[in-house]
Write a protein that holds these residues in place. Structure first.
Motif, PDB file in Angstrom:
ATOM      1  N   GLU A  28      -4.550 -22.404  12.904  1.00 19.46           N
ATOM      2  CA  GLU A  28      -3.622 -21.839  12.137  1.00 19.46           C
ATOM      3  C   GLU A  28      -3.762 -20.290  12.450  1.00 19.46           C
ATOM      4  O   GLU A  28      -4.553 -19.502  12.195  1.00 19.46           O
ATOM      5  N   LEU A  29      -2.488 -19.604  12.770  1.00 20.91           N
ATOM      6  CA  LEU A  29      -2.298 -18.252  13.147  1.00 20.91           C
ATOM      7  C   LEU A  29      -1.334 -17.619  11.938  1.00 20.91           C
ATOM      8  O   LEU A  29      -0.496 -18.451  11.562  1.00 20.91           O
ATOM      9  N   PRO A  30      -1.613 -16.466  11.738  1.00 16.25           N
ATOM     10  CA  PRO A  30      -0.935 -15.874  10.468  1.00 16.25           C
ATOM     11  C   PRO A  30       0.637 -15.972  11.075  1.00 16.25           C
ATOM     12  O   PRO A  30       1.081 -15.430  12.213  1.00 16.25           O
ATOM     13  N   PRO A  31       1.461 -16.016  10.008  1.00 17.76           N
ATOM     14  CA  PRO A  31       2.925 -15.825  10.405  1.00 17.76           C
ATOM     15  C   PRO A  31       3.166 -14.541  10.485  1.00 17.76           C
ATOM     16  O   PRO A  31       2.453 -13.479  10.123  1.00 17.76           O
ATOM     17  N   SER A  32       4.373 -14.187  11.215  1.00 12.21           N
ATOM     18  CA  SER A  32       4.627 -12.835  11.575  1.00 12.21           C
ATOM     19  C   SER A  32       4.600 -11.900  10.409  1.00 12.21           C
ATOM     20  O   SER A  32       5.252 -12.372   9.444  1.00 12.21           O
ATOM     21  N   GLY A  33       3.932 -10.725  10.352  1.00 10.72           N
ATOM     22  CA  GLY A  33       4.014  -9.924   9.168  1.00 10.72           C
ATOM     23  C   GLY A  33       3.295 -10.400   8.030  1.00 10.72           C
ATOM     24  O   GLY A  33       3.562  -9.577   6.899  1.00 10.72           O
ATOM     25  N   GLN A  34       2.455 -11.436   7.957  1.00 10.31           N
ATOM     26  CA  GLN A  34       1.576 -11.923   6.918  1.00 10.31           C
ATOM     27  C   GLN A  34       0.419 -11.236   6.657  1.00 10.31           C
ATOM     28  O   GLN A  34      -0.337 -11.415   5.916  1.00 10.31           O
ATOM     29  N   GLN A  92      -4.606 -11.475   2.829  1.00 16.50           N
ATOM     30  CA  GLN A  92      -4.719 -12.796   3.491  1.00 16.50           C
ATOM     31  C   GLN A  92      -4.551 -12.594   4.840  1.00 16.50           C
ATOM     32  O   GLN A  92      -4.196 -11.378   5.591  1.00 16.50           O
ATOM     33  N   TYR A  93      -5.210 -13.651   5.784  1.00 11.45           N
ATOM     34  CA  TYR A  93      -5.298 -13.570   7.074  1.00 11.45           C
ATOM     35  C   TYR A  93      -5.793 -12.238   7.662  1.00 11.45           C
ATOM     36  O   TYR A  93      -5.446 -11.659   8.538  1.00 11.45           O
ATOM     37  N   CYS A  94      -7.211 -11.887   7.258  1.00 10.93           N
ATOM     38  CA  CYS A  94      -7.583 -10.637   7.358  1.00 10.93           C
ATOM     39  C   CYS A  94      -8.019 -10.510   8.951  1.00 10.93           C
ATOM     40  O   CYS A  94      -8.277  -9.526   9.519  1.00 10.93           O
ATOM     41  N   LEU A 118      -8.400 -27.591   4.604  1.00  7.19           N
ATOM     42  CA  LEU A 118      -9.542 -26.815   4.679  1.00  7.19           C
ATOM     43  C   LEU A 118      -9.353 -25.532   5.610  1.00  7.19           C
ATOM     44  O   LEU A 118      -9.746 -24.300   5.542  1.00  7.19           O
ATOM     45  N   GLN A 119      -8.756 -25.805   6.882  1.00  5.07           N
ATOM     46  CA  GLN A 119      -8.619 -24.912   7.892  1.00  5.07           C
ATOM     47  C   GLN A 119      -7.528 -23.892   7.260  1.00  5.07           C
ATOM     48  O   GLN A 119      -7.796 -22.535   7.605  1.00  5.07           O
ATOM     49  N   HIS A 120      -6.473 -24.151   6.553  1.00  6.77           N
ATOM     50  CA  HIS A 120      -5.626 -23.257   5.950  1.00  6.77           C
ATOM     51  C   HIS A 120      -6.307 -22.171   4.859  1.00  6.77           C
ATOM     52  O   HIS A 120      -6.142 -20.941   5.117  1.00  6.77           O
TER      53      HIS A 120
END
Length: 231
Positions: A28-34, A92-94, A118-120
């Motif tokens: 899981e990659l962070p959505p753009s700008g998140q 989030q998504y640090c 769990l991954q999320h």
């Protein structure tokens, strides 16, 4: 304020048996700008009421482990342990994280019965809190296992017997069973039809219960709620 007292291990999933083979989740990659690296001011322990989540999902492949009964029947499960900021802009998504090892999934599937969930949680929230997934999930498990849960089947029948069941009533039932957990540290989330979805516990930076911040989403204290008992 006293910390929670230990409760029986995995009280809500005592019968859960991790399967011999578990698929690894997708990266899981962070959505753009998140990506947000705001300072942590507290935490939320989010507990999902599984019977409501599974309503209509029993045959959904993405909800297989939680809803099919294959590895057990669930009451409350861990949605996540989330870092909070002073306002609604929580971190989030640090940092970028890889796919969880199979062992991490197996060790925690009875806590959060979905490899992708769990991954999320690790990617979105754990990356802001801990150096490793083991450390993140160990903290979440310790908090989850410290909670004593009300008899939800009995509570669900109270409206049928003419007793009004509200969001604050449910919070108070949790508080009554758990030393050091006041009702003001608990919020209740329902869907648009008033069915219980989640109970969330607000924690300070020391992981002890605190007054939930004003920006926290919640059902109104006096809102009537319903509890789905499952199939």
């Amino acid at each position: 304020m006293a910390a929670f007292q230990p409760a029986p291990t995995m009280a809500q999933a005592w019968q859960c048996q991790p399967p011999r083979f578990l698929p690894r989740p997708a990266l899981e990659l962070p959505p753009s700008g998140q990506v947000r690296r705001t300072a942590i001011d507290g935490y939320v322990l989010a507990l999902s009421w599984s019977p409501e989540y599974c309503r209509g999902r029993i045959s959904d492949p993405s909800a297989r482990f939680q809803c099919s009964g294959e590895i057990g029947d669930f009451g409350f499960v861990l949605h996540g342990l989330w870092p909070e900021a002073k306002g609604a802009n929580y971190p989030q998504y640090c940092r970028a994280v890889g796919v969880l090892p199979r062992r991490s999934v197996s060790d925690n599937i009875c806590l959060s019965p979905s490899p992708q969930l769990l991954q999320h949680q690790w990617a979105k929230h754990g990356s802001c809190m801990a150096a490793t997934p083991d450390a993140y999930f160990a903290a979440a498990r310790l908090l989850f296992e410290a909670i004593e849960f009300p008899d939800m089947a009995r509570l669900s029948r109270e409206p049928e017997r003419g007793t009004r069941l509200t969001a604050v009533t449910l919070a108070e039932r949790f508080a009554d069973l758990n030393d050091g957990l006041p009702a003001y540290a608990i919020t209740v989330q329902t869907n648009s039809k008033g069915w219980l979805q989640e109970v969330r516990i607000c924690l300070g930076k020391d992981f002890k219960p605190r007054q939930c911040p004003a920006f926290t989403r919640r059902a109104l204290a006096a809102a009537q709620i319903k509890i789905w008992r499952g199939r």
